[in-house]
Design an enzyme around this catalytic site. Structure first.
Site, PDB file in Angstrom:
ATOM      1  N   GLU A 153      -1.821   3.456   7.324  1.00 14.55           N
ATOM      2  CA  GLU A 153      -0.378   3.708   7.301  1.00 14.55           C
ATOM      3  C   GLU A 153       0.004   4.819   8.275  1.00 14.55           C
ATOM      4  O   GLU A 153       1.030   4.738   8.949  1.00 14.55           O
ATOM      5  CB  GLU A 153       0.093   4.097   5.886  1.00 14.55           C
ATOM      6  CG  GLU A 153      -0.106   3.031   4.827  1.00 14.55           C
ATOM      7  CD  GLU A 153       0.814   1.819   4.972  1.00 14.55           C
ATOM      8  OE1 GLU A 153       1.632   1.788   5.907  1.00 14.55           O
ATOM      9  OE2 GLU A 153       0.692   0.898   4.149  1.00 14.55           O
ATOM     10  N   ASP A 205      -3.858  -9.449   7.153  1.00 12.09           N
ATOM     11  CA  ASP A 205      -2.852  -9.841   8.153  1.00 12.09           C
ATOM     12  C   ASP A 205      -3.032  -9.282   9.568  1.00 12.09           C
ATOM     13  O   ASP A 205      -3.369  -9.995  10.509  1.00 12.09           O
ATOM     14  CB  ASP A 205      -1.439  -9.534   7.621  1.00 12.09           C
ATOM     15  CG  ASP A 205      -1.329  -8.186   6.873  1.00 12.09           C
ATOM     16  OD1 ASP A 205      -2.238  -7.356   7.022  1.00 12.09           O
ATOM     17  OD2 ASP A 205      -0.329  -7.962   6.173  1.00 12.09           O
ATOM     18  N   GLU A 217       8.111 -12.161  -2.884  1.00  8.46           N
ATOM     19  CA  GLU A 217       6.930 -11.470  -2.352  1.00  8.46           C
ATOM     20  C   GLU A 217       5.686 -12.383  -2.405  1.00  8.46           C
ATOM     21  O   GLU A 217       5.003 -12.550  -1.415  1.00  8.46           O
ATOM     22  CB  GLU A 217       6.705 -10.186  -3.181  1.00  8.46           C
ATOM     23  CG  GLU A 217       5.485  -9.364  -2.859  1.00  8.46           C
ATOM     24  CD  GLU A 217       5.590  -8.572  -1.560  1.00  8.46           C
ATOM     25  OE1 GLU A 217       6.573  -8.696  -0.827  1.00  8.46           O
ATOM     26  OE2 GLU A 217       4.641  -7.827  -1.269  1.00  8.46           O
ATOM     27  N   GLU A 222       8.498  -9.604   7.789  1.00  9.32           N
ATOM     28  CA  GLU A 222       7.651 -10.619   8.447  1.00  9.32           C
ATOM     29  C   GLU A 222       8.367 -11.927   8.799  1.00  9.32           C
ATOM     30  O   GLU A 222       8.074 -12.554   9.823  1.00  9.32           O
ATOM     31  CB  GLU A 222       6.406 -10.916   7.598  1.00  9.32           C
ATOM     32  CG  GLU A 222       5.436  -9.758   7.447  1.00  9.32           C
ATOM     33  CD  GLU A 222       5.894  -8.707   6.432  1.00  9.32           C
ATOM     34  OE1 GLU A 222       6.821  -9.007   5.645  1.00  9.32           O
ATOM     35  OE2 GLU A 222       5.338  -7.589   6.433  1.00  9.32           O
TER      36      GLU A 222
HETATM   37  C1  DMJ Z   1       4.482  -2.969   7.433  1.00 10.68           C
HETATM   38  O1  DMJ Z   1       4.148  -1.654   7.168  1.00 10.68           O
HETATM   39  C2  DMJ Z   1       3.590  -3.577   8.441  1.00 10.68           C
HETATM   40  O2  DMJ Z   1       4.207  -4.688   8.986  1.00 10.68           O
HETATM   41  C3  DMJ Z   1       2.253  -3.962   7.876  1.00 10.68           C
HETATM   42  O3  DMJ Z   1       1.447  -4.611   8.811  1.00 10.68           O
HETATM   43  C4  DMJ Z   1       2.433  -4.866   6.699  1.00 10.68           C
HETATM   44  N1  DMJ Z   1       3.355  -4.378   5.761  1.00 10.68           N
HETATM   45  C5  DMJ Z   1       4.549  -3.706   6.142  1.00 10.68           C
HETATM   46  C6  DMJ Z   1       5.810  -4.513   6.086  1.00 10.68           C
HETATM   47  O4  DMJ Z   1       5.896  -5.446   5.119  1.00 10.68           O
END
Ligand code: DMJ
Length: 600
Positions: free
Chosen positions: A174, A309, A425, A475
């Site tokens: 993060e 992801d 979600e 996304e």
């Molecule tokens: C973001 O912090 C980034 O896109 C991460 O890769 C996945 N989750 C969140 C948004 O949903």
């Protein structure tokens, strides 16, 4: 004698001038004329417990960047009517208004805090207390032309002290995607040098996450332990956490000329590469990886969704950022996408087979060829449309662009079928289960409607909604945006607008926007951690960490969701996909300019 005296006077003059220049430089740079402040702890000077010697540092590729295939649609050939331009402008303005409201609310109630708790009218520290929203939003402010707001935010960002924090332990992932990515992109766009200096200070701190016995990173970055060199890479690390450092670390190396950041992530890439054909689903990596024991990939669950992801997202993007000179990234991307196509993608059972869409699910593999697909649909997995399409253009795989479009439209479709106009979600849908999972199948009313696992009332053919929340995630619009820029198909603009209107309606609060408890309940939505929360939801909202986890105005709302909405309604050359590559938090890094032949 006279010559000697003149020489001495001359030497004194030179000495004096040099001291004066140094003083001016210091005052300009660090003193009262400069707002910049360096952090109180210099991580670059910390002795390493497990030193990486100079000779072990892998340099950036020495080949000059190549001319990459064109990514964006050729918009110059499109005839755009005045009506089109007016609609675009109005929509863009509506997005900007939403961003301005949220920024103002953040400024008023949470300035300098990580995130805004929109109904509580206060700030919360969720990512170390260095102003995650402030740093994450810098490039959005710049892109939206909010230059005064940008300047105000820079004044705070350039004084961040990474040694003063509200968290004993940080997430490397993060901190990297939001803070390091945010600073680098804001520097790339504005040229504001102090942002690069802050990025370098932070990069040096995060580099300490690699000071482990095997030089694989500890995502749980305990600051005290890091200072003492006591970090150990985890036994159960998400593949996303370890695979989502390369873009930011590489850009930092490119901008500073110091290859050490790139080097540590290049080592990770080599581990991914070694294991790619040896997992239980060759071509992909499991969600969890044992880093402590040297990158063991024996786990059985595979997805493009949560915790995996961006490890996939970064393969093609690294190829781009390195100017197309590292073919390993191309091979890794292609192998992974082929495996996804064969095993994870599926078509939902639909009444109307003209709706040509796909989703990507979750596979449990036993390693002996038995791969069990769960037709799970995660909002987080909606980025995959953009990934397929981008890779399709980059590596000349037109079929992947088509797949990307079907995936992106799948998420757009899922938004449309829920009462709020937003997809949940996590959910499950009834899939087509023929020989070819990607081909249309006959509608079967009892199967499509009767397969409901939890007896809930969800739109057919959804069989289950495991988590009905919408957390302001980006996304789906991310993929719709990328597909629009790649194909130029104008109907995607209407899909995007429909999504934006639904999101605004369902999540808007008095001051900003808020996550909502259920996309499956239309009308007045229940905001999480809200003064407006319905009584029935109070016990639900107070359970465990949910309150803290979902109730805040996530920094990615301004950093990503609103940025993608703004960009899709803007001129296509604003942050062109041929000039920039987005990190996973939607921070655009400038791509290297191609140089004809030769070495750098
Ligand atoms: C973001 O912090 C980034 O896109 C991460 O890769 C996945 N989750 C969140 C948004 O949903």
């Amino acid at each position: 004698m006279a010559i000697l005296a003149t020489r001495r006077r001359f030497q004194r003059l030179i000495g004096f001038t040099l001291v004066a220049l140094a003083l001016v430089y210091f005052l300009w740079d660090q003193g009262p004329f400069s707002n910049y402040r360096s952090s109180s702890f210099d991580w670059a000077k910390r002795p390493q417990a497990h030193p990486i010697s100079q000779s072990d540092i892998i340099p950036l590729p020495s080949l000059a960047p190549r001319q990459l295939p064109r990514i964006q649609h050729d918009f110059s050939k499109q005839e755009l009517t005045d009506a089109h331009n007016t609609t675009q402008r109005e929509r863009r303005n509506a997005v900007q208004d939403a961003a301005k409201r949220c920024w103002e609310a953040y400024k008023e109630f949470a300035w300098g805090y990580d995130e805004l708790s929109p109904q509580g009218q206060s700030g919360v520290d969720t990512f170390g207390g260095w102003g995650a929203t402030l740093v994450d939003s810098l490039d959005t402010l710049w892109i939206m032309g909010m230059k005064q707001e940008f300047a105000d935010a820079v004044q705070v960002a350039e004084r961040i002290d990474w040694d003063v924090t509200t968290s004993a332990e940080l997430s490397l992932f993060e901190t990297n995607i939001r803070f390091l990515g945010g600073l680098l992109a804001a520097y790339d766009l504005s040229g504001e040098k102090t942002l690069l200096r802050k990025a370098k200070e932070l990069g040096n701190m995060l580099y300490a996450a690699f000071d482990t016995p095997n030089h694989l990173p500890a995502n749980a970055f305990n600051i005290r332990e890091a200072k003492q060199g006591l970090l150990i890479a985890s036994r159960r690390e998400s593949s996303a956490a370890v695979g989502t450092l390369s873009l930011e670390f590489t850009r930092l190396s490119q901008l500073t000329g110091d290859p050490k950041y790139y080097s540590v992530t290049e080592r990770i890439k080599r581990e991914f590469e070694k294991k790619q054909d040896k997992t239980k689903l060759p071509g992909m990596w499991p969600i969890l990886i044992d880093l402590e024991n040297g990158f063991q990939t024996a786990d059985s669950a595979f997805t493009l969704g949560a915790s995996s992801d961006s490890a996939y997202e970064y393969l093609s993007k690294m190829y781009e950022l390195l100017g197309g000179v590292d073919p390993v990234y191309e091979t890794m991307h292609i192998k992974a996408m082929d495996t996804v196509k064969k095993n994870l993608l599926f078509r939902p059972m639909l009444r109307d087979n003209d709706t040509d869409i796909l989703f990507s699910g979750l596979v449990l593999a036993n390693g002996a060829g038995i791969n069990e697909l769960t037709a799970e649909v995660q909002h987080l997995g909606c980025f995959a449309g953009g990934m397929f399409a981008l890779g399709g253009r980059l590596f000349n795989r037109p079929e992947d662009v088509e797949i990307g479009e079907k995936l992106a439209r799948g998420c757009g479709w899922a938004y449309g079928v829920f009462p709020t106009g937003i997809m949940p979600e996590t959910s499950e849908v009834v899939p087509c289960r023929g020989e070819d999972q990607l081909a249309p199948c006959a509608w079967n009313e009892s199967e499509a409607g009767g397969g409901r696992k939890s007896g809930g009332k969800f739109p057919i053919p959804f069989s289950h909604v495991r988590d009905a929340q919408y957390l302001l995630r980006p996304e789906a619009i991310e993929s719709i945006f990328i597909l629009y820029r790649i194909t130029g198909k104008k109907d995607l603009l209407d899909v995007a607008w429909q999504m934006f209107e639904s999101i605004e309606k369902a999540t808007r609060t008095t001051f900003a926007n808020s996550a909502i408890a259920s996309v499956n309940v239309g009308g007045e939505t229940a905001k999480i951690n809200s003064m407006e929360v319905s009584f029935g939801l109070i016990p639900f909202a107070l359970v465990g960490g949910l309150y803290m986890l979902t109730g805040r105005l996530q920094s990615f709302w301004l950093a990503e969701t609103l940025k993608y909405f703004y960009l899709i309604f803007s001129e296509p050359d604003l942050i062109s996909l041929d000039e920039y590559v987005f990190n996973t938090e939607a921070h655009p890094f400038r791509l290297p300019k191609p140089v004809k032949g030769g070495f750098l």
